[in-house]
Design a protein around this motif. Structure first.
Motif, PDB file in Angstrom:
ATOM      1  N   UNK A  39     -25.839  43.716  -4.970  1.00  0.00           N
ATOM      2  CA  UNK A  39     -25.220  42.416  -4.696  1.00  0.00           C
ATOM      3  C   UNK A  39     -26.256  41.346  -4.375  1.00  0.00           C
ATOM      4  N   UNK A  40     -27.354  41.744  -3.721  1.00  0.00           N
ATOM      5  CA  UNK A  40     -28.404  40.784  -3.390  1.00  0.00           C
ATOM      6  C   UNK A  40     -29.077  40.260  -4.655  1.00  0.00           C
ATOM      7  N   UNK A  41     -29.188  41.091  -5.691  1.00  0.00           N
ATOM      8  CA  UNK A  41     -29.775  40.642  -6.958  1.00  0.00           C
ATOM      9  C   UNK A  41     -28.851  39.620  -7.607  1.00  0.00           C
ATOM     10  N   UNK A  42     -27.553  39.912  -7.611  1.00  0.00           N
ATOM     11  CA  UNK A  42     -26.583  38.976  -8.182  1.00  0.00           C
ATOM     12  C   UNK A  42     -26.626  37.636  -7.452  1.00  0.00           C
ATOM     13  N   UNK A  43     -26.833  37.675  -6.142  1.00  0.00           N
ATOM     14  CA  UNK A  43     -26.938  36.436  -5.373  1.00  0.00           C
ATOM     15  C   UNK A  43     -28.135  35.602  -5.798  1.00  0.00           C
ATOM     16  N   UNK A  44     -29.255  36.257  -6.030  1.00  0.00           N
ATOM     17  CA  UNK A  44     -30.447  35.536  -6.495  1.00  0.00           C
ATOM     18  C   UNK A  44     -30.219  34.963  -7.896  1.00  0.00           C
ATOM     19  N   UNK A  45     -29.545  35.718  -8.749  1.00  0.00           N
ATOM     20  CA  UNK A  45     -29.254  35.234 -10.096  1.00  0.00           C
ATOM     21  C   UNK A  45     -28.369  33.992 -10.034  1.00  0.00           C
ATOM     22  N   UNK A  46     -27.332  34.037  -9.209  1.00  0.00           N
ATOM     23  CA  UNK A  46     -26.467  32.853  -9.064  1.00  0.00           C
ATOM     24  C   UNK A  46     -27.266  31.653  -8.575  1.00  0.00           C
ATOM     25  N   UNK A  47     -28.194  31.871  -7.638  1.00  0.00           N
ATOM     26  CA  UNK A  47     -29.032  30.795  -7.116  1.00  0.00           C
ATOM     27  C   UNK A  47     -29.859  30.170  -8.229  1.00  0.00           C
ATOM     28  N   UNK A  48     -30.458  30.996  -9.066  1.00  0.00           N
ATOM     29  CA  UNK A  48     -31.265  30.494 -10.186  1.00  0.00           C
ATOM     30  C   UNK A  48     -30.416  29.702 -11.181  1.00  0.00           C
ATOM     31  N   UNK A  49     -29.230  30.222 -11.483  1.00  0.00           N
ATOM     32  CA  UNK A  49     -28.336  29.542 -12.435  1.00  0.00           C
ATOM     33  C   UNK A  49     -27.913  28.185 -11.893  1.00  0.00           C
ATOM     34  N   UNK A  50     -27.597  28.122 -10.605  1.00  0.00           N
ATOM     35  CA  UNK A  50     -27.193  26.830 -10.004  1.00  0.00           C
ATOM     36  C   UNK A  50     -28.306  25.795 -10.086  1.00  0.00           C
ATOM     37  N   UNK A  51     -29.525  26.243 -10.186  1.00  0.00           N
ATOM     38  CA  UNK A  51     -30.660  25.329 -10.301  1.00  0.00           C
ATOM     39  C   UNK A  51     -31.010  25.014 -11.745  1.00  0.00           C
ATOM     40  N   UNK A  52     -30.144  25.430 -12.658  1.00  0.00           N
ATOM     41  CA  UNK A  52     -30.302  25.032 -14.046  1.00  0.00           C
ATOM     42  C   UNK A  52     -31.138  25.958 -14.914  1.00  0.00           C
ATOM     43  N   UNK A  53     -31.505  27.119 -14.398  1.00  0.00           N
ATOM     44  CA  UNK A  53     -32.298  28.046 -15.192  1.00  0.00           C
ATOM     45  C   UNK A  53     -31.404  28.922 -16.060  1.00  0.00           C
ATOM     46  N   UNK A  54     -31.909  29.315 -17.203  1.00  0.00           N
ATOM     47  CA  UNK A  54     -31.238  30.276 -18.065  1.00  0.00           C
ATOM     48  C   UNK A  54     -31.739  31.654 -17.639  1.00  0.00           C
ATOM     49  N   UNK A  55     -30.812  32.544 -17.267  1.00  0.00           N
ATOM     50  CA  UNK A  55     -31.195  33.840 -16.720  1.00  0.00           C
ATOM     51  C   UNK A  55     -30.615  34.955 -17.578  1.00  0.00           C
ATOM     52  N   UNK A  56     -31.445  35.940 -17.875  1.00  0.00           N
ATOM     53  CA  UNK A  56     -30.992  37.139 -18.567  1.00  0.00           C
ATOM     54  C   UNK A  56     -31.290  38.330 -17.664  1.00  0.00           C
ATOM     55  N   UNK A  57     -30.266  39.129 -17.395  1.00  0.00           N
ATOM     56  CA  UNK A  57     -30.393  40.287 -16.516  1.00  0.00           C
ATOM     57  C   UNK A  57     -30.280  41.553 -17.355  1.00  0.00           C
ATOM     58  N   UNK A  58     -31.259  42.437 -17.234  1.00  0.00           N
ATOM     59  CA  UNK A  58     -31.198  43.757 -17.852  1.00  0.00           C
ATOM     60  C   UNK A  58     -30.995  44.731 -16.705  1.00  0.00           C
ATOM     61  N   UNK A  59     -29.825  45.391 -16.689  1.00  0.00           N
ATOM     62  CA  UNK A  59     -29.467  46.247 -15.566  1.00  0.00           C
ATOM     63  C   UNK A  59     -29.112  47.642 -16.052  1.00  0.00           C
ATOM     64  N   UNK A  60     -29.366  48.614 -15.176  1.00  0.00           N
ATOM     65  CA  UNK A  60     -29.022  49.995 -15.483  1.00  0.00           C
ATOM     66  C   UNK A  60     -27.514  50.151 -15.551  1.00  0.00           C
ATOM     67  N   UNK A  61     -27.066  50.980 -16.452  1.00  0.00           N
ATOM     68  CA  UNK A  61     -25.642  51.255 -16.588  1.00  0.00           C
ATOM     69  C   UNK A  61     -25.270  51.357 -18.044  1.00  0.00           C
ATOM     70  N   UNK A  62     -24.196  52.049 -18.292  1.00  0.00           N
ATOM     71  CA  UNK A  62     -23.748  52.196 -19.672  1.00  0.00           C
ATOM     72  C   UNK A  62     -23.096  50.900 -20.140  1.00  0.00           C
ATOM     73  N   UNK A  63     -23.441  50.451 -21.338  1.00  0.00           N
ATOM     74  CA  UNK A  63     -22.785  49.257 -21.886  1.00  0.00           C
ATOM     75  C   UNK A  63     -21.278  49.495 -21.993  1.00  0.00           C
ATOM     76  N   UNK A  64     -20.513  48.425 -21.927  1.00  0.00           N
ATOM     77  CA  UNK A  64     -19.051  48.580 -21.964  1.00  0.00           C
ATOM     78  C   UNK A  64     -18.523  48.850 -23.371  1.00  0.00           C
TER      79      UNK A  64
END
Length: 87
Positions: A39-64
């Motif tokens: 959840x802390x990573x998602x919070x940082x991502x939201x912070x970056x997006x709110x500041x106008x950055x384009x963010x791509x997250x590569x996370x562990x887990x099976x694709x849907x």
């Protein structure tokens, strides 16, 4: 020559060629709003997006399996890959 000035932790936001895209690689990222994992990573991502950055997250887990990436924090793009592929 003037002495060097102490830089602010946010000097990079005032650069002439500001950073526009950021990549985040993590082994833990929430799959839903009530998932505490990463959840802390998602919070940082939201912070970056709110500041106008384009963010791509590569996370562990099976694709849907839908063929489309999940959305992460609004404008961020989330790509799930099996954890073993991250190492």
């Amino acid at each position: 020559m003037p002495p060097p000035t102490r830089s602010s932790e946010h000097d990079h936001l005032r650069r002439r060629d500001p950073i526009r895209r950021v990549g985040v690689v993590t082994t833990s990222y929430p799959r839903s709003a009530d998932d505490a994992a990463g959840n802390f990573v998602a919070g940082h991502v939201r912070w970056l997006v709110r500041r106008g950055l384009e963010v791509e997250v590569v996370a562990a887990g099976e694709p849907d399996g839908s063929g489309t990436p999940d959305r992460a924090g609004g404008a961020a793009r989330l790509i799930r890959v099996p954890a073993r592929a991250l190492f």
